[in-house]
Design a protein around this motif. Sequence first.
Motif, PDB file in Angstrom:
ATOM      1  N   TYR A  57     -17.769  -7.180  35.071  1.00 21.79           N
ATOM      2  CA  TYR A  57     -18.626  -7.206  33.922  1.00 21.79           C
ATOM      3  C   TYR A  57     -19.586  -5.951  34.198  1.00 21.79           C
ATOM      4  CZ  TYR A  57     -17.252 -11.933  34.121  1.00 21.79           C
ATOM      5  OH  TYR A  57     -16.347 -13.144  33.890  1.00 21.79           O
ATOM      6  N   SER A  58     -19.661  -5.231  33.124  1.00 24.81           N
ATOM      7  CA  SER A  58     -20.623  -3.817  33.091  1.00 24.81           C
ATOM      8  C   SER A  58     -21.316  -3.887  31.694  1.00 24.81           C
ATOM      9  CB  SER A  58     -19.493  -2.758  33.082  1.00 24.81           C
ATOM     10  OG  SER A  58     -19.148  -2.556  34.076  1.00 24.81           O
ATOM     11  N   TRP A  59     -22.578  -3.141  31.940  1.00 21.24           N
ATOM     12  CA  TRP A  59     -23.451  -3.181  30.711  1.00 21.24           C
ATOM     13  C   TRP A  59     -24.353  -2.118  30.814  1.00 21.24           C
ATOM     14  CZ3 TRP A  59     -24.235  -7.038  34.220  1.00 21.24           C
ATOM     15  CH2 TRP A  59     -25.440  -7.305  34.441  1.00 21.24           C
ATOM     16  N   ASP A  60     -24.716  -1.365  29.693  1.00 15.01           N
ATOM     17  CA  ASP A  60     -25.702  -0.278  29.721  1.00 15.01           C
ATOM     18  C   ASP A  60     -27.150  -1.228  29.795  1.00 15.01           C
ATOM     19  OD1 ASP A  60     -27.568   2.001  29.015  1.00 15.01           O
ATOM     20  OD2 ASP A  60     -25.905   2.358  27.854  1.00 15.01           O
ATOM     21  N   THR A  61     -27.882  -0.626  30.515  1.00 12.49           N
ATOM     22  CA  THR A  61     -29.431  -1.516  30.536  1.00 12.49           C
ATOM     23  C   THR A  61     -30.349  -0.735  29.631  1.00 12.49           C
ATOM     24  OG1 THR A  61     -30.268   0.153  32.188  1.00 12.49           O
ATOM     25  CG2 THR A  61     -29.120  -1.634  33.355  1.00 12.49           C
ATOM     26  N   TRP A  62     -30.037   0.193  29.051  1.00  9.84           N
ATOM     27  CA  TRP A  62     -30.722   0.966  28.130  1.00  9.84           C
ATOM     28  C   TRP A  62     -32.022   1.417  28.556  1.00  9.84           C
ATOM     29  CZ3 TRP A  62     -27.769   3.036  24.750  1.00  9.84           C
ATOM     30  CH2 TRP A  62     -26.699   2.338  24.143  1.00  9.84           C
ATOM     31  N   THR A  63     -32.153   1.720  30.023  1.00  9.15           N
ATOM     32  CA  THR A  63     -33.440   2.001  30.604  1.00  9.15           C
ATOM     33  C   THR A  63     -33.484   3.438  30.893  1.00  9.15           C
ATOM     34  OG1 THR A  63     -32.540   1.509  32.777  1.00  9.15           O
ATOM     35  CG2 THR A  63     -33.678  -0.275  31.688  1.00  9.15           C
ATOM     36  N   GLY A  64     -32.498   4.124  30.477  1.00  6.90           N
ATOM     37  CA  GLY A  64     -32.524   5.666  30.752  1.00  6.90           C
ATOM     38  C   GLY A  64     -32.615   6.198  29.213  1.00  6.90           C
TER      39      GLY A  64
ATOM     40  N   GLU B  56     -45.854  -2.358  23.175  1.00  6.26           N
ATOM     41  CA  GLU B  56     -46.556  -1.721  24.509  1.00  6.26           C
ATOM     42  C   GLU B  56     -45.895  -1.986  25.752  1.00  6.26           C
ATOM     43  OE1 GLU B  56     -51.090  -1.832  26.540  1.00  6.26           O
ATOM     44  OE2 GLU B  56     -50.457  -3.007  24.675  1.00  6.26           O
ATOM     45  N   ASN B  57     -45.230  -3.191  25.870  1.00  9.21           N
ATOM     46  CA  ASN B  57     -44.594  -3.692  27.093  1.00  9.21           C
ATOM     47  C   ASN B  57     -43.120  -3.615  27.150  1.00  9.21           C
ATOM     48  OD1 ASN B  57     -47.347  -4.317  28.464  1.00  9.21           O
ATOM     49  ND2 ASN B  57     -47.569  -6.104  27.281  1.00  9.21           N
ATOM     50  N   SER B  58     -42.788  -2.993  26.107  1.00  7.57           N
ATOM     51  CA  SER B  58     -41.130  -2.974  25.753  1.00  7.57           C
ATOM     52  C   SER B  58     -40.463  -2.723  27.187  1.00  7.57           C
ATOM     53  CB  SER B  58     -40.836  -2.037  24.832  1.00  7.57           C
ATOM     54  OG  SER B  58     -41.113  -0.799  25.128  1.00  7.57           O
ATOM     55  N   TYR B  59     -41.006  -1.682  27.821  1.00  7.43           N
ATOM     56  CA  TYR B  59     -40.064  -1.150  29.038  1.00  7.43           C
ATOM     57  C   TYR B  59     -40.009  -2.256  30.126  1.00  7.43           C
ATOM     58  CZ  TYR B  59     -37.697   1.585  32.560  1.00  7.43           C
ATOM     59  OH  TYR B  59     -36.875   2.035  33.755  1.00  7.43           O
ATOM     60  N   ASP B  60     -41.031  -3.077  30.554  1.00  6.35           N
ATOM     61  CA  ASP B  60     -41.349  -4.029  31.417  1.00  6.35           C
ATOM     62  C   ASP B  60     -40.357  -5.215  30.786  1.00  6.35           C
ATOM     63  OD1 ASP B  60     -42.717  -2.640  33.097  1.00  6.35           O
ATOM     64  OD2 ASP B  60     -44.553  -3.364  32.300  1.00  6.35           O
ATOM     65  N   SER B  61     -40.446  -5.223  29.570  1.00  4.65           N
ATOM     66  CA  SER B  61     -39.752  -6.451  29.000  1.00  4.65           C
ATOM     67  C   SER B  61     -38.146  -6.388  29.053  1.00  4.65           C
ATOM     68  CB  SER B  61     -40.228  -6.761  27.522  1.00  4.65           C
ATOM     69  OG  SER B  61     -41.564  -7.086  27.384  1.00  4.65           O
ATOM     70  N   LEU B  62     -37.758  -4.906  28.798  1.00  6.34           N
ATOM     71  CA  LEU B  62     -36.549  -4.436  29.023  1.00  6.34           C
ATOM     72  C   LEU B  62     -35.663  -4.548  30.105  1.00  6.34           C
ATOM     73  CD1 LEU B  62     -34.146  -3.325  27.694  1.00  6.34           C
ATOM     74  CD2 LEU B  62     -34.888  -0.985  28.070  1.00  6.34           C
ATOM     75  N   ALA B  63     -36.766  -4.135  31.181  1.00  2.95           N
ATOM     76  CA  ALA B  63     -36.282  -4.614  32.619  1.00  2.95           C
ATOM     77  C   ALA B  63     -36.067  -5.971  32.844  1.00  2.95           C
ATOM     78  CB  ALA B  63     -37.223  -3.910  33.397  1.00  2.95           C
TER      79      ALA B  63
ATOM     80  N   TYR C  84     -32.461  -6.229  21.935  1.00  4.49           N
ATOM     81  CA  TYR C  84     -33.971  -6.180  21.137  1.00  4.49           C
ATOM     82  C   TYR C  84     -34.816  -5.492  21.766  1.00  4.49           C
ATOM     83  CZ  TYR C  84     -38.377  -7.992  19.333  1.00  4.49           C
ATOM     84  OH  TYR C  84     -39.662  -7.903  18.800  1.00  4.49           O
ATOM     85  N   TRP C  85     -35.130  -5.467  23.024  1.00  2.00           N
ATOM     86  CA  TRP C  85     -36.150  -4.664  23.807  1.00  2.00           C
ATOM     87  C   TRP C  85     -35.963  -3.094  23.842  1.00  2.00           C
ATOM     88  CZ3 TRP C  85     -40.785  -6.694  23.422  1.00  2.00           C
ATOM     89  CH2 TRP C  85     -41.053  -7.688  23.626  1.00  2.00           C
ATOM     90  N   SER C  86     -34.605  -2.590  23.519  1.00  2.00           N
ATOM     91  CA  SER C  86     -34.048  -1.450  23.766  1.00  2.00           C
ATOM     92  C   SER C  86     -33.911  -0.920  22.270  1.00  2.00           C
ATOM     93  CB  SER C  86     -32.843  -1.117  24.139  1.00  2.00           C
ATOM     94  OG  SER C  86     -31.920  -1.915  23.499  1.00  2.00           O
ATOM     95  N   SER C  87     -34.370  -1.608  21.166  1.00  2.00           N
ATOM     96  CA  SER C  87     -34.173  -1.337  19.864  1.00  2.00           C
ATOM     97  C   SER C  87     -35.602  -1.606  18.772  1.00  2.00           C
ATOM     98  CB  SER C  87     -33.060  -1.740  19.106  1.00  2.00           C
ATOM     99  OG  SER C  87     -32.740  -3.150  19.131  1.00  2.00           O
TER     100      SER C  87
END
Length: 259
Positions: A101-108, A48-55, A39-42
């Motif tokens: 278990y691996s996953w893309d954090t979508w922080t890049g 406004e706080n999407s990056y912090d919420s994604l982290a 959700y926070w990556s799309s």
Amino acid sequence: MKTKNILGFLFVLTAHFLFGQNISTIEKQLSKAFQKIDYWSSEGRNNENSYDSLATANTKFEKLLVQYTSSHSQTISHPFKSLEKIGLIIATSEDGKFRIYSWDTWTGGSMHFFKNVFQYEVDKKIYSKTVESQGEGDPGNYYTQVNDIISENKKYYLAQSKAILSSGMSYHAIKVFSIDNGKLNDKAQLIKTQSGIKNQLSYEVDLTASTNRQYEGRDYEIEYDPKNKIISIPLIQADSKITVKKIRYQFKGKYFEKI
């Protein structure tokens, strides 16, 4: 006697139901936490706080995954199909005692940042841990396959991984793991090279290099032949050109050696 049999049957039935209900609940909770990352990556990216919420979503999922995979033994064999459908990558060893278990954090951006949780079983007890990145800017990698190998009566695991450095660059590795004294050893050495016994084989693929502009193949991935115990990696020249030739290492009873 009949009453005892009925009670015994009901006990087994109830235990089976609770087991299924428990792992089902775990999967639902993990799926709910993982969907927050999506959700926070799309959809929520414009917030406004999407990056912090994604982290935060990544941290919460990681902690929840470690919590469940270190306390519920059934998780090491459960397929988690609903999680795989939404992006979680699961690689399990052939003996079922080691899983990543691996996953893309979508922080890049074009460089993708991955996280991993390592789960393993020792004496019918399960453990789970994370491994910190090698340093700032290290995007991490995701694991796609785990194979077993026995050397001198000791079990080792060969784990294949890939890092996405950009849309045209990637980093590939096959790394050796072992479980020593009840702990996961990510520095186990089993590959004999000219410079010594190594923990892994790795290489970088640069499809943006001028020497690869006409290259349209996909044969630059690592290959492992479990029957003949041969690791194959592509021969890449100093100018980054990907060739059709392969470098092969075969297990010779103690180490993988170049053939």
